[in-house]
Design an enzyme around this catalytic site. Structure first.
Site, PDB file in Angstrom:
ATOM      1  N   GLU A   6      -5.573  -8.442   0.578  1.00 45.81           N
ATOM      2  CA  GLU A   6      -6.143  -8.108   1.893  1.00 45.81           C
ATOM      3  C   GLU A   6      -7.603  -7.757   1.743  1.00 45.81           C
ATOM      4  OE1 GLU A   6      -4.413  -5.165   4.563  1.00 45.81           O
ATOM      5  OE2 GLU A   6      -2.411  -5.789   3.928  1.00 45.81           O
TER       6      GLU A   6
ATOM      7  N   GLU B 104       0.793  -1.234   0.000  1.00 48.67           N
ATOM      8  CA  GLU B 104       0.000   0.000   0.000  1.00 48.67           C
ATOM      9  C   GLU B 104       0.824   1.281   0.000  1.00 48.67           C
ATOM     10  OE1 GLU B 104      -2.897  -0.099   3.140  1.00 48.67           O
ATOM     11  OE2 GLU B 104      -3.925  -1.828   2.299  1.00 48.67           O
TER      12      GLU B 104
HETATM   13  C1  BG6 Z   1      -4.251  -2.256   5.525  1.00 45.95           C
HETATM   14  C2  BG6 Z   1      -2.883  -2.631   6.021  1.00 45.95           C
HETATM   15  O1  BG6 Z   1      -4.224  -0.911   5.157  1.00 45.95           O
HETATM   16  O2  BG6 Z   1      -5.319  -2.324   6.402  1.00 45.95           O
HETATM   17  C3  BG6 Z   1      -2.878  -3.531   7.239  1.00 45.95           C
HETATM   18  O3  BG6 Z   1      -2.112  -3.198   4.994  1.00 45.95           O
HETATM   19  C4  BG6 Z   1      -3.929  -3.033   8.216  1.00 45.95           C
HETATM   20  O4  BG6 Z   1      -1.598  -3.517   7.792  1.00 45.95           O
HETATM   21  C5  BG6 Z   1      -5.288  -3.176   7.536  1.00 45.95           C
HETATM   22  O5  BG6 Z   1      -3.890  -3.594   9.469  1.00 45.95           O
HETATM   23  C6  BG6 Z   1      -6.446  -2.758   8.409  1.00 45.95           C
HETATM   24  O6  BG6 Z   1      -6.237  -1.452   8.877  1.00 45.95           O
HETATM   25  P1  BG6 Z   1      -6.335  -1.093  10.407  1.00 45.95           P
HETATM   26  O7  BG6 Z   1      -5.782   0.288  10.524  1.00 45.95           O
HETATM   27  O8  BG6 Z   1      -7.754  -1.179  10.748  1.00 45.95           O
HETATM   28  O9  BG6 Z   1      -5.482  -2.122  11.119  1.00 45.95           O
END
Ligand code: BG6
Length: 447
Positions: free
Chosen positions: A354, A157
């Site tokens: 993800e 990202e």
């Molecule tokens: C993504 C990242 O942006 O979102 C992860 O690659 C992250 O590392 C995930 O944990 C969820 O975001 P957050 O801030 O809710 O943990």
């Protein structure tokens, strides 16, 4: 529970994703040097929910074998993890064992080379020496793991690193300056192409890609100004990085508008594109003062805010279903995104690297129907995209286990495995078994 409308190719990759800083702990073990996130947590504890730090996280650095056993038991055929650059060469011993352990369990090792934990000594991504330093680290990793890693992702990202590091200032190095944001973004893109060149020259066997955070941008108004604001958001949040990755150049009109003159030398093609998808962005024109806020408390009345004065703001969707952290739930956005990517870059293999939902859960929680509903709806979206020809190769759920959720600390839980905050004991939630059954019904998984 499994929907009959789920249909996936037999060679589909099924698994989960994690990142080193969010799960490993042992931040001072075996000569690991500090990263910008260790410093940030130490220097600004008040900015992180519960004053949490990446220590001990899930203690994965010491409990990795147990975690691999879970991956095996849950039947996954792929696992996305990140290498901790601050662990340096000695850390590669750890990843060597991890990759061996995955291979022994028949799980495809998918490695991200950078997931936000920049070694502190390098300062920030504005430093033009960082891309070369990264490429040197990548070369070491390639020599060590290149015979077994099946998929490499250079960066996680980059747009989010830049957005939060240099626009909102919510993440380290906490800068708020658009010009500096684009210069730092350029160093990230240089690093990406240099890394691909090193991986290729090292002759690694795996496929080469990157994980981009991408969101369909939806125009929330009807005026020409609203449409311009939506185009601006799409150009700079999505297309800027997509074009730099896929075609090795920044989108011309968008670059001209900014008088941005940097070019990427020796651009390298990717074999696949990793797509991190959480929610779409609804955008309108805005005269409101520049303001940024992320809900890190999980109190639904705390609204996320993003406005750039005279340019745009993110607004609530008219029909939004939201998580407690004010993130919209929109599976349709994933289908739209995958189809749009296939239209823009026909035939480029896509992997959902993800996707998941952060929930407030009791540590002893085992029942997580909301997560099951979220993942099921997103799998249906992928299934529809596949049926319309989008070449989606896998789905890696965020996350294997509850972890250090950056500014949200440990309260926002994403895992298939619950981690007890005191004992760090791992326990599968209902979603873990549900997920296993989903892909058992698809020929591509180990059953
Ligand atoms: C993504 C990242 O942006 O979102 C992860 O690659 C992250 O590392 C995930 O944990 C969820 O975001 P957050 O801030 O809710 O943990």
């Amino acid at each position: 529970m499994t929907s009959p409308s789920l249909s996936f190719p037999p060679d589909f990759f099924w698994g989960c994703a994690t990142a080193a800083l969010q799960i490993e702990g042992s931040t001072e073990a075996d000569g690991r040097e500090p990263s910008i996130w260790d410093d940030f947590c130490r220097n600004h504890p008040e900015r992180i929910h519960g004053r949490a730090t990446p220590e001990p996280a899930c203690d994965h650095y010491r409990r990795w074998q147990e975690d691999l056993d879970w991956i095996g038991k849950l039947g996954h055929n792929a696992y996305r993890f990140s290498l901790s650059w601050p662990r340096g060469v000695r850390g590669l011993d750890f990843y060597d064992r991890l990759v061996d352990g995955l291979c022994a369990r028949g799980v495809a090792p998918m490695a991200t080379l950078y997931h936000w934990d920049l070694p502190s000594r390098l300062g920030s991504w504005e430093n033009p020496a960082v891309p070369e330093a990264f490429a040197e680290y990548v070369e070491l990793a390639a020599r060590r793991l290149g015979d077994r890693v099946t998929h490499w992702m250079t960066l996680n990202e980059p747009a989010w690193s830049i957005m939060n590091g240099f626009v909102t200032g919510l993440h380290p190095p906490c800068v708020q300056n658009l010009d500096r944001a684009f210069q730092a973004g350029h160093q990230l893109m240089r690093a990406h192409h240099l890394a691909l060149a090193r991986l290729r020259s090292a002759g690694v066997r795996g496929k080469l890609g990157i994980a981009l955070n991408l969101s369909p941008v939806r125009c929330a108004g009807t005026s020409a100004k609203d449409r311009r604001a939506a185009r601006w958001a799409d150009d700079y949040l999505n297309r800027w990085f997509l074009e730099a990755v896929v075609h090795g150049r920044y989108p011309q009109a968008a670059a001209r508008r900014l008088r941005f003159e940097q070019v990427l030398d020796n651009p390298q093609p990717v074999d696949f594109l990793g797509v991190n998808y959480y929610y779409p962005k609804w955008v309108a024109h805005s005269q409101r003062p520049t303001q940024f806020h992320l809900n890190t408390s999980g109190q639904s009345q705390e609204k996320c805010q993003f406005s750039l004065q005279g340019r745009l703001q993110f607004v609530d969707s008219p029909r939004a279903e939201k998580t407690e952290w004010d993130w919209e739930i929109d599976p349709q956005g994933l289908e739209d995104l995958l189809l749009d990517l296939n239209r823009s870059y026909p035939g480029l293999p896509l992997m959902v690297t993800e996707n998941g939902i952060g929930l407030r859960e009791d540590p002893s929680c085992q029942d997580d129907p909301q997560r099951i509903a979220f993942v099921e709806a997103h799998l249906q979206a992928i299934s529809r995209a596949l049926a319309q020809g989008a070449p989606v190769k896998g789905y890696l759920m965020w996350a294997l286990m509850d972890n250090f959720s950056w500014l949200n600390g440990y309260q926002k839980r994403y895992g298939l495995l619950a981690i007890h905050p005191e004992t760090l004991e791992r326990r599968p939630k209902a979603s873990a078994e549900w997920y296993r059954r989903v892909f058992q019904t698809s020929a591509g998984s180990k059953s």
